[in-house]
Design a protein around this motif. Structure first.
Motif, PDB file in Angstrom:
ATOM      1  N   LYS A 227       1.179  -1.211  -0.192  1.00 28.10           N
ATOM      2  CA  LYS A 227      -0.351  -0.291   0.125  1.00 28.10           C
ATOM      3  C   LYS A 227       0.431   1.682   0.306  1.00 28.10           C
ATOM      4  CE  LYS A 227      -2.753  -0.279   3.561  1.00 28.10           C
ATOM      5  NZ  LYS A 227      -3.781   0.495   4.556  1.00 28.10           N
ATOM      6  N   LEU A 262      -7.879  -0.139  -7.839  1.00 27.28           N
ATOM      7  CA  LEU A 262      -7.073  -1.278  -6.285  1.00 27.28           C
ATOM      8  C   LEU A 262      -7.659  -0.187  -5.374  1.00 27.28           C
ATOM      9  CD1 LEU A 262      -5.910  -3.525  -5.705  1.00 27.28           C
ATOM     10  CD2 LEU A 262      -3.067  -1.880  -6.011  1.00 27.28           C
ATOM     11  N   LYS A 263      -7.626   1.271  -5.349  1.00 23.04           N
ATOM     12  CA  LYS A 263      -8.494   2.539  -4.746  1.00 23.04           C
ATOM     13  C   LYS A 263      -8.847   1.764  -4.407  1.00 23.04           C
ATOM     14  CE  LYS A 263      -6.458   7.457  -3.524  1.00 23.04           C
ATOM     15  NZ  LYS A 263      -6.054   7.769  -3.779  1.00 23.04           N
ATOM     16  N   LYS A 266     -12.841  -2.209  -3.612  1.00 22.72           N
ATOM     17  CA  LYS A 266     -12.194  -2.210  -2.617  1.00 22.72           C
ATOM     18  C   LYS A 266     -13.048  -4.009  -2.381  1.00 22.72           C
ATOM     19  CE  LYS A 266     -11.856   2.113   0.594  1.00 22.72           C
ATOM     20  NZ  LYS A 266     -10.358   1.833  -0.100  1.00 22.72           N
ATOM     21  N   LEU A 270      -9.344  -5.034  -5.040  1.00 18.78           N
ATOM     22  CA  LEU A 270      -8.738  -4.866  -3.629  1.00 18.78           C
ATOM     23  C   LEU A 270      -8.601  -5.829  -2.913  1.00 18.78           C
ATOM     24  CD1 LEU A 270      -6.902  -2.553  -1.532  1.00 18.78           C
ATOM     25  CD2 LEU A 270      -9.052  -2.707  -0.558  1.00 18.78           C
ATOM     26  N   LYS A 274      -5.031  -8.036  -2.855  1.00 13.15           N
ATOM     27  CA  LYS A 274      -4.583  -8.449  -1.622  1.00 13.15           C
ATOM     28  C   LYS A 274      -4.869 -10.270  -1.008  1.00 13.15           C
ATOM     29  CE  LYS A 274      -6.329  -6.643   2.399  1.00 13.15           C
ATOM     30  NZ  LYS A 274      -7.763  -6.379   3.735  1.00 13.15           N
TER      31      LYS A 274
END
Length: 608
Positions: A227, A262-263, A266, A270, A274
């Motif tokens: 991140k 990605l931001k 979520k 994201l 992850k």
């Protein structure tokens, strides 16, 4: 007849390797056959591998049975499997075996090592001519695509064997077990009654961002560090009212699409990224194979080069991919280094100007300029191959924000032998303040008309008129005076190297030594001044025994960090005597850049 049998029987047609390829001898030479082999009787460093002979040709056929071979310091390594084309098989106790070479390469150069690429003396020289296919992974509903599934040969968790494709159709009998126990989650896309099989490394490298360093970061660090390096929690204050993404200086504009999702996505991007990062992190202890998912649910179009295996197409390389459609993306280009604990602050109170940027529709060279046509802009070095963008394009609004350089890290030059252990662009030391790592490998240009070739001609003319000696230099080759120029690569695998290459020239006039350093991109000139340095009597500018600590590398690292040689550095060096001068590149025929540079550093009467 299997694919490998056809390789052995020389049934394939080859074509030129589709792009410029750097010299990667440093990774091959670790497996090189030793001259004193008979005395030492060593085994190759990688289990199951034969020895490497630089004069032989080797072809890439597969990778390791696990996605990531090893992680060391700030770099992840992939094990690449190659077959010796000069002596492809050997017999032992009546059984025919493949002559296999394994090498370990950093993941941020893996895109050069696609299946079917042929290597000799550390360079790719050709590739198998294969048919191209357009393949579509259908849109996902509730996370599932109706024509996509994942299948390893060996499901260790469930103790189950699968057959995404028949190993007997791909390799010789004695090599089949190596695929039977392969744990990689291969991606199977079904289209028009045909199964298309894609290795997860191919999808990961083509799909997760454009810059090679994104792959390194995702496979090396835990999520909190990812991140930080992706600037996911950093916002530009003047854009507080709208969605935007800040792009690190180590990435390119096209990375903004992946980083934006990605931001802000979520639930899908994201969460899947992850999960992938975590699976890689625990893969050494966890028997569950790593699953490289598509990071969005929209339709994914792929253009691949494939190997036909009795109705199944094995992807040798992904050469094109589409991006998800969506809102225009506002991105902030973050060029200067930031203080670690502070958010980015704009200069002044005015909102920065926003530029429209629309990605090209047709096939492009990613090593050419991809940003707006501003002078001296950076170039993409993420993948130096033709890569086609398919489908509808996203519009990106670009915000240029300048920031104070409050965290001046000194850059550390590293030798090629260290290149596979360190992540270029990373900081080292207990507190992370020792410096940036930059590896200075040999490199070539893509254009013979760049100014560095004219500079060499001027240097030869200068010494001819002034009775001196002239040589060019690289850490690998040493000093040479022929016209086959080799440059020092300034590529840090950060995808936006500026400048990309440097030419180093030594000139000896009587008892004085001068060094000329000049810079360029591989394909075109840039407006950056060249540098001349006068070596003192008690000084070793090059330091052949320890090049990485030399004054030469200190100067080059200053240029990499600041994209020019800072005036403060020049003033400091010239405090006691005139040591450094800079020179421009006037185009007048009567101008000699070398004369202009050296005449500022000597009291000798020089002929122009």
């Amino acid at each position: 007849m299997s694919f490998v049998d056809e390789l052995i029987g020389k049934e394939f047609t080859y074509e030129s390797y589709d792009s410029f390829c750097p010299d990667f001898s440093v990774f091959f030479n670790k497996m090189k056959y030793l001259e004193n082999h008979a005395e030492l009787n060593p085994r190759p460093p990688i289990k199951g591998s034969s020895w490497y002979f630089p004069s032989y040709e080797y072809i890439v056929v597969w990778y390791d049975s696990s996605l990531i071979f090893q992680r060391k310091n700030t770099q992840s390594h992939i094990k690449v499997k190659l077959v010796n084309l000069k002596n492809p098989t050997y017999k032992k106790e009546g059984v025919t075996y493949l002559s296999i070479l394994y090498i370990s390469v950093p993941i941020n150069i893996l895109h050069y090592f696609f299946i079917g690429s042929v290597w000799k003396d550390g360079k790719a020289i050709k590739q198998i001519k294969l048919k191209e296919y357009l393949v579509t992974a259908n849109q996902a509903f509730e996370g599932n695509r109706d024509n996509v599934n994942y299948q390893p040969f060996y499901d260790k968790e469930n103790h189950k064997y699968n057959e995404p494709f028949s190993p007997n159709l791909y390799t010789i009998e004695s090599d089949c077990n190596n695929y039977k126990y392969d744990k990689n989650q291969l991606i199977k896309i079904q289209q028009d009654g045909i199964d298309f099989i894609i290795h997860p490394l191919h999808l990961f490298c083509a799909h997760y961002g454009m810059s090679a360093d994104i792959k390194r970061i995702l496979t090396t660090y835990d999520w909190n560090e990812v991140k930080k390096r992706f600037y996911l929690d950093i916002n530009e204050p003047s854009l507080y009212h709208e969605k935007h993404v800040v792009v690190s200086k180590y990435f390119v504009k096209k990375d903004a699409i992946f980083l934006y999702h990605l931001k802000y996505d979520k639930a899908v991007t994201l969460e899947r990224t992850k999960t992938l990062n975590n699976e890689i992190k625990i893969s050494d202890e966890n028997p569950k194979p790593i699953k490289v998912q598509f990071w969005h649910d929209q339709k994914v179009q792929l253009k691949i080069r494939g190997i036909e295996l009795n109705g199944v197409i094995l992807c040798a390389e992904i050469v094109g991919i589409n991006q998800p459609i969506g809102d225009d993306i506002t991105l902030v280009l973050h060029r200067n280094k930031k203080e670690e604990e502070k958010n980015i602050q704009s200069n002044g109170n005015e909102k920065p100007a926003i530029k429209k940027y629309k990605r090209e529709v047709n096939t492009e060279y990613l090593s050419t300029k991809i940003t707006d046509s501003e002078p001296n802009n950076r170039t993409s070095q993420s993948i130096r191959k033709k890569f086609e963008e398919l489908g509808q394009k996203r519009i990106m609004n670009t915000v240029h924000v300048q920031h104070q350089n409050n965290n001046l890290h000194q850059t550390k030059g590293i030798q090629p032998k260290e290149a596979d252990e360190l992540g270029f662009g990373d900081h080292y030391g207990a507190e992370g303040n020792i410096g940036l790592a930059a590896c200075f490998l040999d490199d070539t240009s893509e254009n013979k008309d760049i100014k560095l070739f004219r500079l060499w001609d001027m240097a030869k003319d200068f010494v001819l008129k002034n009775g001196g000696q002239v040589h060019w230099f690289t850490p690998k080759l040493g000093f040479r005076d022929d016209n086959d120029l080799v440059f020092i690569s300034l590529d840090q695998d950060n995808s936006i190297a500026y400048p990309e290459i440097a030419l180093v020239i030594r000139i000896i006039l009587d008892d004085e030594k001068f060094y000329i350093i000049d810079f360029s991109q591989k394909s075109h000139d840039i407006s950056m001044s060249g540098i001349a340095y006068k070596e003192s009597d008690d000084e070793d500018f090059i330091s052949l025994d320890n090049t990485q600590s030399s004054k030469l590398m200190e100067i080059i690292c200053e240029v990499i960090l600041s994209e020019q040689l800072p005036t403060e550095y020049i003033s400091q060096q010239n405090e006691k005597e005139m040591k450094i001068s800079t020179f421009k590149h006037p185009t007048a025929e009567s101008s000699n850049w070398v004369y202009n540079a050296i005449s500022k550093l000597t009291l000798q009467n020089l002929n122009k």
